[in-house]
Scaffold this active site. Structure first.
Site, PDB file in Angstrom:
ATOM      1  CG  ASN A  89     -15.248  50.296  81.015  1.00 44.74           C
ATOM      2  OD1 ASN A  89     -15.415  49.966  82.189  1.00 44.74           O
ATOM      3  ND2 ASN A  89     -14.123  49.981  80.360  1.00 44.74           N
ATOM      4  CG  ASP A 111      -9.295  44.039  83.547  1.00 40.61           C
ATOM      5  OD1 ASP A 111     -10.232  44.011  82.720  1.00 40.61           O
ATOM      6  OD2 ASP A 111      -8.140  44.418  83.256  1.00 40.61           O
TER       7      ASP A 111
HETATM    8  C1  IPE Z   1     -11.040  48.802  84.316  1.00 39.77           C
HETATM    9  O1  IPE Z   1     -10.870  47.781  83.393  1.00 39.77           O
HETATM   10  C2  IPE Z   1     -12.499  49.088  84.508  1.00 39.77           C
HETATM   11  C3  IPE Z   1     -13.275  48.023  85.142  1.00 39.77           C
HETATM   12  C4  IPE Z   1     -12.840  46.890  85.576  1.00 39.77           C
HETATM   13  C5  IPE Z   1     -14.671  48.332  85.300  1.00 39.77           C
HETATM   14  P1  IPE Z   1     -10.609  48.092  81.851  1.00 39.77           P
HETATM   15  O2  IPE Z   1     -10.511  46.787  81.197  1.00 39.77           O
HETATM   16  O3  IPE Z   1     -11.626  49.039  81.340  1.00 39.77           O
HETATM   17  O4  IPE Z   1      -9.200  48.845  81.899  1.00 39.77           O
HETATM   18  P2  IPE Z   1      -8.106  49.039  80.778  1.00 39.77           P
HETATM   19  O5  IPE Z   1      -8.807  49.556  79.559  1.00 39.77           O
HETATM   20  O6  IPE Z   1      -7.481  47.709  80.527  1.00 39.77           O
HETATM   21  O7  IPE Z   1      -7.143  50.008  81.370  1.00 39.77           O
HETATM   22  C1  IPE Z   2     -13.802  43.699  83.057  1.00 33.83           C
HETATM   23  O1  IPE Z   2     -13.501  42.842  82.042  1.00 33.83           O
HETATM   24  C2  IPE Z   2     -15.193  44.279  82.962  1.00 33.83           C
HETATM   25  C3  IPE Z   2     -15.200  45.681  82.541  1.00 33.83           C
HETATM   26  C4  IPE Z   2     -14.157  46.429  82.286  1.00 33.83           C
HETATM   27  C5  IPE Z   2     -16.489  46.310  82.407  1.00 33.83           C
HETATM   28  P1  IPE Z   2     -13.061  43.328  80.597  1.00 33.83           P
HETATM   29  O2  IPE Z   2     -14.274  43.464  79.753  1.00 33.83           O
HETATM   30  O3  IPE Z   2     -12.223  44.549  80.669  1.00 33.83           O
HETATM   31  O4  IPE Z   2     -12.203  42.099  80.120  1.00 33.83           O
HETATM   32  P2  IPE Z   2     -10.839  42.127  79.316  1.00 33.83           P
HETATM   33  O5  IPE Z   2      -9.914  43.045  80.045  1.00 33.83           O
HETATM   34  O6  IPE Z   2     -11.177  42.618  77.943  1.00 33.83           O
HETATM   35  O7  IPE Z   2     -10.383  40.714  79.323  1.00 33.83           O
HETATM   36 MG    MG Z   3     -10.257  44.868  80.841  1.00 31.72          MG
END
Ligand code: IPE
Ligand code: IPE
Ligand code: MG
Length: 254
Positions: free
Chosen positions: A77, A29
């Site tokens: 997502n 993340d």
């Molecule tokens: C969790 O991260 C999913 C992945 C890393 C693929 P998110 O960024 O989607 O989670 P939330 O929305 O902060 O809970």
């Molecule tokens: C993780 O990074 C990748 C996925 C969840 C697919 P994020 O896209 O969630 O990055 P942040 O949390 O917005 O920084």
């Molecule tokens: Mg995220």
């Protein structure tokens, strides 16, 4: 063993565990925040995230880990803009296309966890190719949770189980935790010993919610694109310093 007896009972031993984790799971993340902090579009953060994944897989192989599971796209997502969803699909494709041969030759077995529902044909084809090509490998298990949600996985498992029961192939009374786990995408894999989440968020976001019941949770402040071997080693050090009790007593407490 029946469902009722699959829970621990008085005198049961906690699972045998070693100092070194058998399975590490990572919620990758923070790509978006990494990009934002540098004035880049989010997609650049995801691209750098793939580089971090490459580094991490290499580091995991180097240090002798056997099972690594990474969370790459969640069933939630889909709530993101179409352009970002497409970018994330494109990156999975690029990763598999670029790394499949090498990983296959290194003895890596690739498994994609999650539902195939809703995935475009080109991704389905690639996922299938990666799994088939590496199916006989056993040096290292790389599981990519893509279009994965723990609740969706459990529902799918429950439905598959119900079908077997109505077909008379399985007795409902025979279902215990081990039997149920066979219907999950992680069938055959040990439960994760460590679950790492980067980016400073303290939640599971629907990742491996059955399998991580007794995982040691490690929350790191690093954003995923900056993750590397040293962070993996730090997480393992933290894990080694912990005492896992599995509901029993601390050693020496009895
Ligand atoms: C969790 O991260 C999913 C992945 C890393 C693929 P998110 O960024 O989607 O989670 P939330 O929305 O902060 O809970
Ligand atoms: C993780 O990074 C990748 C996925 C969840 C697919 P994020 O896209 O969630 O990055 P942040 O949390 O917005 O920084
Ligand atoms: Mg995220």
């Amino acid at each position: 063993m029946t469902a009722a007896t699959s829970a621990a009972r008085s005198g049961d031993k906690a699972p045998e565990i070693s100092d070194f984790p058998n399975h590490v799971a990572i919620i990758m993340d923070g790509n978006g925040r990494w990009a934002k902090a540098r004035g880049f579009p989010r997609a650049i953060g995801h691209e750098r995230g793939v580089e971090a994944l490459r580094r991490t897989v290499e580091a995991a192989q180097e240090i002798g880990l056997k099972n690594l599971t990474v969370f790459s796209f969640s069933t939630e997502n889909w709530r993101r803009p179409v352009s970002e969803v497409n970018a994330l699909f494109g990156l999975l494709k690029a990763y598999v296309k670029r790394d499949l041969n090498r990983l296959a030759e290194e003895g890596v077995k690739i498994r994609i966890l999650g539902t195939r529902d809703g995935l475009p044909d080109d991704i389905l084809e690639l996922v299938d190719r990666a799994e088939k090509r590496t199916a006989e490998n056993d040096a290292f298990n790389l599981c990519i949770a893509f279009n994965y949600g723990g609740r969706e996985e459990m529902l799918r498992a429950a439905k598959a189980m119900a079908e077997k029961i109505s077909a008379g192939e399985v007795e409902a009374s025979e279902i215990d935790e081990t039997a149920f786990a066979r219907f999950l995408d992680t069938d055959g894999l040990p439960d994760p010993d460590i679950l790492i989440r980067t980016s400073g968020e303290y939640r599971l976001s629907n990742f491996l919610i059955w399998q991580a019941a007794y995982a040691e949770l490690v929350f790191l402040d690093v954003l995923w694109p900056d993750f590397g071997k040293s962070h993996l080693l730090d997480a393992i050090e933290m894990y080694r310093a912990r005492e896992r009790r599995f509901g029993g007593l601390a050693s020496g407490a009895a």
